[in-house]
Design a protein around this motif. Structure first.
Motif, PDB file in Angstrom:
ATOM      1  N   LEU A  61       0.740  -1.243   0.000  1.00  0.00           N
ATOM      2  CA  LEU A  61       0.000   0.000   0.000  1.00  0.00           C
ATOM      3  C   LEU A  61       0.780   1.309   0.000  1.00  0.00           C
ATOM      4  O   LEU A  61       0.358   2.264  -0.624  1.00  0.00           O
ATOM      5  N   PRO A  62       1.889   1.431   0.737  1.00  0.00           N
ATOM      6  CA  PRO A  62       2.440   2.766   0.935  1.00  0.00           C
ATOM      7  C   PRO A  62       2.680   3.563  -0.326  1.00  0.00           C
ATOM      8  O   PRO A  62       2.487   4.768  -0.345  1.00  0.00           O
ATOM      9  N   ALA A  63       3.066   2.930  -1.414  1.00  0.00           N
ATOM     10  CA  ALA A  63       3.326   3.677  -2.636  1.00  0.00           C
ATOM     11  C   ALA A  63       2.077   4.310  -3.198  1.00  0.00           C
ATOM     12  O   ALA A  63       2.131   5.283  -3.935  1.00  0.00           O
ATOM     13  N   ALA A  64       0.902   3.775  -2.827  1.00  0.00           N
ATOM     14  CA  ALA A  64      -0.354   4.301  -3.359  1.00  0.00           C
ATOM     15  C   ALA A  64      -0.945   5.387  -2.476  1.00  0.00           C
ATOM     16  O   ALA A  64      -1.962   5.966  -2.806  1.00  0.00           O
ATOM     17  N   LEU A  65      -0.298   5.685  -1.350  1.00  0.00           N
ATOM     18  CA  LEU A  65      -0.893   6.617  -0.418  1.00  0.00           C
ATOM     19  C   LEU A  65      -0.904   8.044  -0.930  1.00  0.00           C
ATOM     20  O   LEU A  65      -1.732   8.843  -0.557  1.00  0.00           O
ATOM     21  N   SER A  66       0.011   8.398  -1.783  1.00  0.00           N
ATOM     22  CA  SER A  66       0.038   9.744  -2.324  1.00  0.00           C
ATOM     23  C   SER A  66      -0.565   9.730  -3.716  1.00  0.00           C
ATOM     24  O   SER A  66       0.060   9.291  -4.669  1.00  0.00           O
ATOM     25  N   ALA A  67      -1.814  10.185  -3.786  1.00  0.00           N
ATOM     26  CA  ALA A  67      -2.487  10.217  -5.077  1.00  0.00           C
ATOM     27  C   ALA A  67      -1.858  11.295  -5.948  1.00  0.00           C
ATOM     28  O   ALA A  67      -1.277  12.266  -5.456  1.00  0.00           O
ATOM     29  N   PRO A  68      -1.963  11.176  -7.279  1.00  0.00           N
ATOM     30  CA  PRO A  68      -1.403  12.179  -8.160  1.00  0.00           C
ATOM     31  C   PRO A  68      -1.991  13.550  -7.872  1.00  0.00           C
ATOM     32  O   PRO A  68      -3.161  13.677  -7.532  1.00  0.00           O
ATOM     33  N   SER A  69      -1.192  14.563  -7.997  1.00  0.00           N
ATOM     34  CA  SER A  69      -1.680  15.916  -7.758  1.00  0.00           C
ATOM     35  C   SER A  69      -2.472  16.409  -8.963  1.00  0.00           C
ATOM     36  O   SER A  69      -2.144  16.134 -10.110  1.00  0.00           O
ATOM     37  N   ALA A  70      -3.554  17.131  -8.679  1.00  0.00           N
ATOM     38  CA  ALA A  70      -4.327  17.758  -9.744  1.00  0.00           C
ATOM     39  C   ALA A  70      -3.784  19.167  -9.935  1.00  0.00           C
ATOM     40  O   ALA A  70      -3.735  19.951  -9.013  1.00  0.00           O
ATOM     41  N   ARG A  71      -3.367  19.500 -11.140  1.00  0.00           N
ATOM     42  CA  ARG A  71      -2.759  20.801 -11.394  1.00  0.00           C
ATOM     43  C   ARG A  71      -3.573  21.549 -12.453  1.00  0.00           C
ATOM     44  O   ARG A  71      -3.285  21.498 -13.634  1.00  0.00           O
ATOM     45  N   ALA A  72      -4.623  22.172 -11.992  1.00  0.00           N
ATOM     46  CA  ALA A  72      -5.414  22.983 -12.920  1.00  0.00           C
ATOM     47  C   ALA A  72      -4.721  24.325 -13.112  1.00  0.00           C
ATOM     48  O   ALA A  72      -4.032  24.817 -12.231  1.00  0.00           O
ATOM     49  N   GLN A  73      -4.908  24.902 -14.269  1.00  0.00           N
ATOM     50  CA  GLN A  73      -4.254  26.169 -14.587  1.00  0.00           C
ATOM     51  C   GLN A  73      -5.116  27.354 -14.191  1.00  0.00           C
ATOM     52  O   GLN A  73      -4.779  28.502 -14.481  1.00  0.00           O
TER      53      GLN A  73
ATOM     54  N   THR B 249     -19.509  19.159   4.703  1.00  0.00           N
ATOM     55  CA  THR B 249     -20.011  19.136   6.079  1.00  0.00           C
ATOM     56  C   THR B 249     -19.114  18.291   6.978  1.00  0.00           C
ATOM     57  O   THR B 249     -18.563  18.788   7.954  1.00  0.00           O
ATOM     58  N   THR B 250     -18.930  17.020   6.667  1.00  0.00           N
ATOM     59  CA  THR B 250     -18.171  16.134   7.552  1.00  0.00           C
ATOM     60  C   THR B 250     -16.704  16.042   7.142  1.00  0.00           C
ATOM     61  O   THR B 250     -16.345  16.314   6.000  1.00  0.00           O
ATOM     62  N   GLY B 251     -15.898  15.609   8.081  1.00  0.00           N
ATOM     63  CA  GLY B 251     -14.488  15.401   7.775  1.00  0.00           C
ATOM     64  C   GLY B 251     -14.275  14.316   6.745  1.00  0.00           C
ATOM     65  O   GLY B 251     -13.352  14.398   5.927  1.00  0.00           O
ATOM     66  N   MET B 252     -15.130  13.299   6.746  1.00  0.00           N
ATOM     67  CA  MET B 252     -14.975  12.208   5.783  1.00  0.00           C
ATOM     68  C   MET B 252     -15.183  12.688   4.359  1.00  0.00           C
ATOM     69  O   MET B 252     -14.439  12.337   3.445  1.00  0.00           O
ATOM     70  N   ILE B 253     -16.210  13.529   4.157  1.00  0.00           N
ATOM     71  CA  ILE B 253     -16.458  14.071   2.817  1.00  0.00           C
ATOM     72  C   ILE B 253     -15.337  15.028   2.428  1.00  0.00           C
ATOM     73  O   ILE B 253     -14.875  15.026   1.279  1.00  0.00           O
ATOM     74  N   ALA B 254     -14.882  15.834   3.376  1.00  0.00           N
ATOM     75  CA  ALA B 254     -13.787  16.760   3.077  1.00  0.00           C
ATOM     76  C   ALA B 254     -12.529  16.003   2.669  1.00  0.00           C
ATOM     77  O   ALA B 254     -11.813  16.416   1.755  1.00  0.00           O
ATOM     78  N   ASP B 255     -12.264  14.874   3.336  1.00  0.00           N
ATOM     79  CA  ASP B 255     -11.093  14.072   2.973  1.00  0.00           C
ATOM     80  C   ASP B 255     -11.227  13.545   1.548  1.00  0.00           C
ATOM     81  O   ASP B 255     -10.260  13.585   0.773  1.00  0.00           O
ATOM     82  N   ALA B 256     -12.414  13.063   1.177  1.00  0.00           N
ATOM     83  CA  ALA B 256     -12.627  12.584  -0.191  1.00  0.00           C
ATOM     84  C   ALA B 256     -12.385  13.712  -1.193  1.00  0.00           C
ATOM     85  O   ALA B 256     -11.758  13.509  -2.247  1.00  0.00           O
ATOM     86  N   ALA B 257     -12.841  14.914  -0.866  1.00  0.00           N
ATOM     87  CA  ALA B 257     -12.647  16.058  -1.770  1.00  0.00           C
ATOM     88  C   ALA B 257     -11.168  16.392  -1.926  1.00  0.00           C
ATOM     89  O   ALA B 257     -10.702  16.704  -3.025  1.00  0.00           O
ATOM     90  N   ARG B 258     -10.420  16.312  -0.835  1.00  0.00           N
ATOM     91  CA  ARG B 258      -8.978  16.596  -0.921  1.00  0.00           C
ATOM     92  C   ARG B 258      -8.258  15.523  -1.713  1.00  0.00           C
ATOM     93  O   ARG B 258      -7.342  15.826  -2.492  1.00  0.00           O
ATOM     94  N   GLN B 259      -8.637  14.266  -1.516  1.00  0.00           N
ATOM     95  CA  GLN B 259      -7.996  13.178  -2.252  1.00  0.00           C
ATOM     96  C   GLN B 259      -8.263  13.305  -3.750  1.00  0.00           C
ATOM     97  O   GLN B 259      -7.368  13.092  -4.570  1.00  0.00           O
ATOM     98  N   VAL B 260      -9.485  13.618  -4.104  1.00  0.00           N
ATOM     99  CA  VAL B 260      -9.858  13.729  -5.513  1.00  0.00           C
ATOM    100  C   VAL B 260      -9.322  15.017  -6.130  1.00  0.00           C
ATOM    101  O   VAL B 260      -8.838  15.030  -7.265  1.00  0.00           O
ATOM    102  N   GLY B 261      -9.384  16.100  -5.375  1.00  0.00           N
ATOM    103  CA  GLY B 261      -9.026  17.405  -5.937  1.00  0.00           C
ATOM    104  C   GLY B 261      -7.549  17.699  -5.962  1.00  0.00           C
ATOM    105  O   GLY B 261      -7.081  18.452  -6.814  1.00  0.00           O
ATOM    106  N   GLY B 262      -6.788  17.124  -5.031  1.00  0.00           N
ATOM    107  CA  GLY B 262      -5.360  17.413  -4.979  1.00  0.00           C
ATOM    108  C   GLY B 262      -5.089  18.903  -4.862  1.00  0.00           C
ATOM    109  O   GLY B 262      -5.748  19.618  -4.108  1.00  0.00           O
TER     110      GLY B 262
END
Length: 321
Positions: A15-27, A36-49
């Motif tokens: 697993l450890p190599a997969a812990l850092s998802a690719p960064s999203a670099r929008a221009q 609202t919740t920390g769980m949803i916020a975490d999903a947003a950070r993981q997806v949004g980078g």
């Protein structure tokens, strides 16, 4: 076979190599997201980078059932590009506000993407469902996908980055589901009874074959009566259950009443550990992420109830005890 680091690797959990998802670099400017919740916020950070700026309204130890938005929360949501809330009656006290805000801003109830057939009926409200779907990683994967889709709709130019980040995060959630089945399956069947402060673990029980008993109902605002306390003391004594659990976002008063009640009848019950139920761990810690939250819960439950799990969990990142 004992659940060890080697057996996790054999199951495909390198697993450890997969812990850092690719960064999203929008221009463009960062997409502002309020969750609202920390769980949803975490999903947003993981997806949004790096393409997003995320604010969680409810931090560590905050009970979403009782949460009331502040003026600063309202202002943040009114300015946000995207507001993500759970739905399924978790934020019942805020539903009217969200439906009104949706007339002017992009607002999405991400857990309502899950098909009703996969949900558990609410024990107090007709035609409502138990909202604690994050306790089953297979269900939470659908929520993470809903977060991805909402962010793509809000920022189409960043689709490729959001999709790549989401794929990496979903892979981690799948690994978490595999780990959970492995270590919880090592708990002897007779000991698969989970007693906690409130009914936040029904999806957990359904997924992993545990009898789940909460002192309070699905909402922490329901009261635990003396009859319920007596019923659970009877269960602890009759089944010779040796460990029950407190929760990070719920008072431990009722849990301690159970321990005292069992002791009065000659049966010793210990606190098996603190679980994260409606909120994650401290910000900046592994337990302050969705993966870390569930890794912690699964590992603590398995070890306390006689199963086998690595002391520091799936990724070896849990805080040392």
């Amino acid at each position: 076979m004992p659940v060890t680091r080697r057996s996790l690797l054999a199951a495909g959990l390198a697993l450890p190599a997969a812990l850092s998802a690719p960064s999203a670099r929008a221009q463009t400017a960062k997409l502002t997201v309020v969750a609202t919740t920390g769980m949803i916020a975490d999903a947003a950070r993981q997806v949004g980078g790096e393409a997003v700026e995320v604010r969680a309204l409810m931090g560590p130890g905050v009970d979403p059932h009782a949460y009331r938005q502040t003026r600063s929360d309202i202002a943040a949501m009114a300015r946000a590009d995207l507001v993500l809330w759970h739905g399924l009656y978790l934020e019942a006290q805020m539903e009217d506000f969200f439906r009104d805000l949706a007339k002017r801003r992009r607002v999405v109830a991400v857990a309502e993407r899950i098909a009703p057939a996969r949900l558990i009926a609410h024990d107090e409200y007709k035609d409502k469902f138990d909202p604690h779907v994050w306790m089953n990683p297979d269900l939470w994967a659908e929520v993470a996908a809903a977060v991805r889709d909402a962010m793509i709709a809000a920022r189409p130019a960043a689709r490729a980055a959001f999709e790549a980040n989401a794929a990496a995060h979903l892979q981690m959630i799948a690994a978490l589901a595999t780990y959970s089945r492995m270590v919880l399956g090592s708990v002897p069947e007779a000991r698969r009874v989970l007693v906690t402060a409130h009914d936040a673990f029904n999806y957990f029980g359904a997924a992993y074959g545990f009898q789940v008993e909460g002192i309070q109902g699905i909402s922490t605002e329901s009261e635990a009566g003396l009859t319920r306390i007596r019923e659970l003391v009877d269960l602890l004594v009759a089944r010779k259950i040796g460990a029950i659990f407190i929760e990070s976002s719920v008072s431990d008063r009722n849990v301690r009443a159970l321990i005292e009640g069992a002791a009065a009848r000659g049966h010793t019950v210990a606190i098996g550990g603190e679980l994260f139920s409606d909120a994650m761990g401290e910000t900046g810690t592994y337990e302050g992420t969705y993966i870390g939250m569930i890794d912690h819960n699964v590992t603590v439950i398995a070890r306390a109830l006689g199963g086998e799990a690595p002391a520091r969990g799936m990724t070896q990142r849990l805080a040392a005890k």
